[in-house]
Design a protein around this motif. Structure first.
Motif, mmCIF file in Angstrom:
data_model
loop_
_atom_site.group_PDB
_atom_site.id
_atom_site.type_symbol
_atom_site.label_atom_id
_atom_site.label_comp_id
_atom_site.label_asym_id
_atom_site.label_seq_id
_atom_site.Cartn_x
_atom_site.Cartn_y
_atom_site.Cartn_z
ATOM 1 N N THR B 576 -0.301 2.517 3.134
ATOM 2 C CA THR B 576 -1.226 1.424 3.431
ATOM 3 C C THR B 576 -0.818 0.127 2.760
ATOM 4 O OG1 THR B 576 -3.055 2.972 3.710
ATOM 5 C CG2 THR B 576 -3.635 0.678 3.227
ATOM 6 N N VAL B 577 -0.538 0.187 1.462
ATOM 7 C CA VAL B 577 -0.361 -1.032 0.669
ATOM 8 C C VAL B 577 1.059 -1.580 0.823
ATOM 9 C CG1 VAL B 577 -0.331 -1.951 -1.680
ATOM 10 C CG2 VAL B 577 -2.141 -0.363 -0.973
ATOM 11 N N VAL B 578 1.150 -2.854 1.084
ATOM 12 C CA VAL B 578 2.448 -3.523 1.185
ATOM 13 C C VAL B 578 2.492 -4.648 0.157
ATOM 14 C CG1 VAL B 578 3.968 -4.877 2.680
ATOM 15 C CG2 VAL B 578 2.635 -2.990 3.643
ATOM 16 N N GLY B 579 3.539 -4.689 -0.630
ATOM 17 C CA GLY B 579 3.723 -5.822 -1.529
ATOM 18 C C GLY B 579 3.362 -5.566 -2.981
ATOM 19 N N SER B 580 2.823 -4.403 -3.274
ATOM 20 C CA SER B 580 2.529 -4.082 -4.668
ATOM 21 C C SER B 580 3.813 -4.087 -5.483
ATOM 22 C CB SER B 580 1.879 -2.697 -4.735
ATOM 23 O OG SER B 580 2.067 -2.143 -6.022
#
Ligand SMILES: [Ca+2]
Ligand SMILES: [Ca+2]
Ligand SMILES: [Ca+2]
Ligand SMILES: [Ca+2]
Ligand SMILES: [Cu+2]
Ligand SMILES: [Cu+2]
Lengths: 690, 690
Positions: B576-580
């Motif tokens: 789900t998370v992009v850019g962490s």
């Protein structure tokens, strides 16, 4: 199997007994009713005909009163639904009636059953087949084909051809027309189309007015058989190329075993044995099943076959009704047949098309079979092996851990109970599985097998399918099958929760400069969907969210509202095509993955057998359920789809494989319990760390 | 089981024998090598330490040469990969070496293995644990806690607390820092966090320089233990509320059986028996398995455990390598631990964390178990029941039809062969299943069980999880697991086909005015994806399309290029998370459902054990594989993901349930054959229509 102890002695959803059907038929035939009916095996289309009789399900409130306190005086009155074709009327029509109370007595009366439909009466041109499928077309076909029989023989040699009509046959009931497609009369005829099509008008009750509208051979259109014959004789007819692949052995379209046997395949495979006896209980007469804290009643009807009622788990009702509603198959192609076909298989009777299952093959050896009875216009139909029930080892622990501390090390076996019924609608086989798990999860799964509705393969069909032989193809189509899921989560007052996730950037006081003072992370949002208008639902992109029924007023021990999630399984798809006239408004449920509406007695089902032929003005218009009503803490119903995009391939011949042609959804506890209840299993192991 | 007949006598992917490991260790210890190594059980961080030894897989070209003509002179040379921690260097670093050829002889030499990494050497701060997990932190923890032991006792009573560090510990190798989270030392400690966290700097090889950076208790941040003690003593410390739910019985976090037994649960469940003997073959020494036309070799390594090699079906190689690559678990939360955790479990050794399976529970009674050997810094580790193999009746026919014409009526039983291995990485259990079907389909499925990484439940965590107890919670996280699938479809020259569907409106000459002269219908588009840059792929909306490997130059009998599809199964999700920052570039494969790149010896895997601690500058940067190369009729590899969005719920306690925590994909023939080959099964029935 061990005897079951149903919570109530009457299965409220049982089919009519044959004697009840006989009594009702007699009562209807009584001249006092004034119905002027001809018994169907003798009747013509212009007679009044008894098309169907079956049990009508009680109102939920009445049923719950009885189930709460199962006594004779609480028993709901029993009614039958009766469908009559009024072919003798000056303007022929069809009408459903409620007849009851049953058993037939002086108190029995009948009334029109109209409140469950969005138009009345039922248009005569949408009618079901009144004789063995397609036979009513025979005289017309003979009339068309006789003058050109020599030509057909010249074109197709010694092959016997067989005709099949497609659907929908009407848009709104104002006409009844169908494309007739010709196939070779061999085993697996659906795979042997010959590229010959006729468009016929069969409107109204008088076959003498029926006629050919068009004829298509090898993409050439003729307004009449005469013009077709003329083209043949004057040499302008472009003939379909010779098809040597279809001439020889046609065993490729049968289920005959072929090829060399595989290594060790002469041995029997592993076989499940319950060495101390079966662990599920069945009451055959009451059609009640129980297993490991689960209990449910079975129903069965002509339209959709098996349904499940009053499903309880661990002494709480979880689902009032779980039943298939409709199955669409919408085709595409470069010929008049595939381009105009959008089946709704309820029309054909997915219940009445259930055949006896094959013990040991359709279900494991230990399965218990249950019978089903449906009425058809041919009389009462009873199948002894319509349903099977069996316990199955999934061969995968439902939970396990190999830890290091005390009591962390163990596993629980993943047994399930499967209740199965298989409907064969002409070429297609639908396997309906309801799979019950130890933790309260149910997987509802449909798998498809049987024959493709094939086409004649040529280059111009490249975008509509794939060759399965030099000159046979499978045609592109979508399957979508709708289920009614009347979940009652901790009572009937439920709300629709949309749990979804998003991405956020947050600052925290404890971060150091090494990674920066913010973090990008996931976040859960929980929104209640308040009205039906917002409850026509698709699964979010990347499944970043899901839908559940919760009872806001009933919390688990940790103060979370008790809920059940509707969780996607295999192939969570909806229908691809939107706006086709042939599926304009008669299957709008298929546009979504699921939808949630207020439960209503007037909305018992999302479709009807006549919806097939009424895409422009259906008997049941699903979108009309969604009229802005509030759905907070109400009795709700979820309408949930499974489906497959069927892009045929060579491996679909002879029959489609159930391992990839399968789709499912889960109903699974979501903070319904305080912890995983499958931990109570005796089929568990707990070891000291070695 | 019956003896297998491997196509070649040497398993090219076998682990090192213990004797080989011993010989290599000796050879490396030889002063002539100049490595100045301390044997690891005595070594400190500032010594040169042998971290790992394992077999290095041969180049594919060499392997294929041998497999094509399996003779001793074609046998590829054997090499080992050796990892050395150069703690004694002035600027400590880690390096991988290739040692060989084996067995050790005068020809044996070593060289740096750098071509498979995108940076070299490996930063010392990204190193793997050199002693039993976390022990290297013990002296620091003791130093921190001793001065505040009275306070901790006052705050937490008689509970013994236990610490665990999270990851990633570095961004790019320039530091090594970790949040230490405290839990009660009881069974299932992951579910008993106490709301106490410490941020420590553990950079470099000298523990005397390590230090506490921050301390967080009940959301209050302290720069030192002294300031924490001061707040405690001067009464400004806001204390965590009393937690009565955690005081009493802690059996809720164990696997102890609980609750009343269910009806008939005292009986054993159905058990699969192969009454005439097993139908699959196993060569235990060569780790080769065959069943019903399938054959494959097994490999096993520290990082990811079991892998499958040279998978053939019906005498053709279908897959050269099928192996898990990495498993991420990215968390979110309102505390320093969950907000900063993004695990890459390869770091911990998913292979070396495989434990012995529980016969009858983890696999059916008839399963055959195979051992696995891995090297760890603690020495050689051998598990006797690391892998199980069993045949299973799916209890669902693979095809069936109940027709009316001759030879249309029958069914084929749906047997499958499952090859399973289970890795338990701390709290989590990953079940890896490879399920082989009779028709050529393989389902690759990962199911999860074991314990949650829990958090301390309070209102501010509402958006990051769910209570599983009054004061314990499960924290939101995503799992994504990557597989390498080196499909070779009818040879190694393959192309990537994207088959998708769209909606069109077409006019046809045969339509009448009744329905209008056009039809809206589906249409298939077939596009070849030509370059790697376009091969980072997500499944299209509503799964209206799919991806397959085809060999354009090899056609089936109906002129369709032979292919194999990569078909979604359960839970086809990506991360789900992009850019962490904590997952910036070290697991970019997780952004997609799948990706396809040119196969290269320098790109054997999509990750490395050091990727966990190098999100900003990983050893293997997956996106660098995608450098615009042409992928038409080349040897291609698919990198395919499974995963789950894990929104924890009460039913995750004590352990997560495998029935919904499961994800899979299918590799399935797509016009690879001319028809369904499972029709050759002897476990079929063909009946006359009754
Ligand atoms: Ca409504
Ligand atoms: Ca309800
Ligand atoms: Ca490349
Ligand atoms: Ca390849
Ligand atoms: Cu289909
Ligand atoms: Cu998880």
């Amino acid at each position: 199997p061990p005897t079951a102890k149903p919570p109530a002695q009457v299965n409220l959803w049982a089919s009519l007994a044959v004697s009840e059907t006989v009594d009702i038929t007699k009562w209807l035939s009584d001249p006092e009713r004034g119905l002027n009916m001809t018994m169907s095996d003798r009747g013509s289309l212009s007679d009044n005909i008894l098309f169907h009789i079956e049990a009508y399900r009680p109102a939920k409130a009445d049923a719950l009163r009885y189930l709460t306190s199962p006594s004779d005086q609480n028993l709901p009155e029993r009614f039958a639904r009766v469908t009559i074709h009024h072919g003798a009327a000056s303007d022929p029509y069809i009408m459903d009636y409620l007849v009851g109370p049953l058993p037939v007595s002086s108190k029995t009366s009948m009334r029109e059953l109209t409140e469950i439909y969005h138009r009345n009466p039922i248009p005569y041109n949408a009618r079901g087949y009144t004789a063995k499928a397609f036979n009513e077309l025979d005289p017309l076909i003979e009339k068309i084909m006789t003058p050109i029989s020599d030509i057909v023989k010249e074109l197709y040699g010694n092959d016997t051809l067989v005709a099949a009509a497609n659907g929908p046959m009407s848009f709104d009931g104002s006409f009844r027309r169908s494309w007739v497609s010709w196939r070779r009369k061999v085993s697996g005829p659906w795979l042997h189309p010959v590229g010959l099509f006729q468009y016929v008008d069969i409107s109204g009750p008088d076959p003498s007015t029926w006629k050919l509208l068009k004829m298509v051979y090898n993409h050439q259109v003729f307004p009449s058989v005469e013009s077709f014959a003329e083209a043949f004789h004057n040499g302008t007819l472009k003939r379909i190329p010779h098809r040597p692949d279809q001439r020889d052995d046609t065993s490729w379209s049968t289920r005959r075993r072929s090829g060399p046997p595989r290594d060790l395949d002469h041995l029997p495979g592993p076989r499940a044995v319950s060495f101390a006896g079966l662990r599920f209980r069945v009451d055959r007469a009451k059609q009640y099943i129980s297993w490991m804290g689960w209990g449910l009643y079975l129903g069965f009807d002509r339209d959709m076959g098996m349904s499940l009622w009053d499903i309880r788990f661990k002494d709480e009702r979880l689902i009032y009704e779980l039943s298939p509603q409709e199955a669409i198959a919408q085709y595409a192609g470069n010929d008049p047949m595939q381009a105009t076909t959008a089946w709704l298989d309820r029309y054909f009777g997915m219940g009445s098309s259930v055949r006896d299952m094959l013990p040991g093959y359709d279900c494991p050896y230990e399965a218990v079979y249950l019978p089903a009875t449906t009425y058809t216009h041919m009389g009462t139909l009873r199948r002894e092996r319509a349903i099977c029930v069996f316990e199955h080892d999934t061969a995968r622990p439902i939970t396990r851990h190999t830890g290091y501390d005390e009591d962390e090390f163990g596993a629980v076996r993943g047994y399930v109970l499967t209740v199965r019924s298989i409907a064969t609608v002409g070429n297609y086989d639908y396997l309906f599985d309801y799979i019950f798990h130890l933790d309260g999860t149910i997987e509802v799964r449909v798998s498809a097998s049987g024959y493709l509705q094939g086409g004649y393969w040529e280059k111009s069909q490249y975008n509509y399918g794939t060759a399965i032989r030099e000159t046979s193809m499978g045609s592109l189509h979508d399957h979508v099958i709708n289920f009614k899921v009347d979940l009652d989560v901790a009572g009937t007052d439920n709300s629709l929760l949309f749990t979804h996730t998003t991405q956020e950037e947050v600052e925290q006081p404890w971060f150091d400069e090494d990674w920066g003072s913010t973090v990008i992370q996931q976040k859960i949002l929980r929104d209640y969907i308040e009205t039906e208008d917002n409850a026509l639902l698709k699964f979010p992109t990347n499944f970043q969210g899901g839908y559940s029924f919760v009872n806001k007023e009933k919390k688990n021990a940790w103060s979370t509202p008790r809920g059940y999630a509707i969780h996607p399984g295999y192939s969570p798809v909806h229908n691809t095509v939107v706006g086709s006239k042939r599926l304009l408004n008669n299957a709008n449920w298929a546009r979504y993955n699921l939808a949630v509406s207020l439960r209503k007695e007037q909305e018992p089902t999302s479709s009807s057998m006549w919806n097939l032929n009424l895409p422009g003005a259906p008997m049941v218009d699903f979108h009309k359920f969604f009229d802005g009503e509030n759905i907070t803490q109400k009795d709700l119903v979820a309408w949930v789809n499974v489906g497959t995009h069927h892009l045929p391939q060579a491996e679909d011949a002879p029959n489609t494989r159930t391992n990839t042609a399968t789709s499912s959804f889960f109903l699974t506890p979501l903070n319904y319990f305080d912890s995983d209840v499958s931990m109570d299993s005796m089929n568990a192991i707990l070891l000291k760390t070695p």
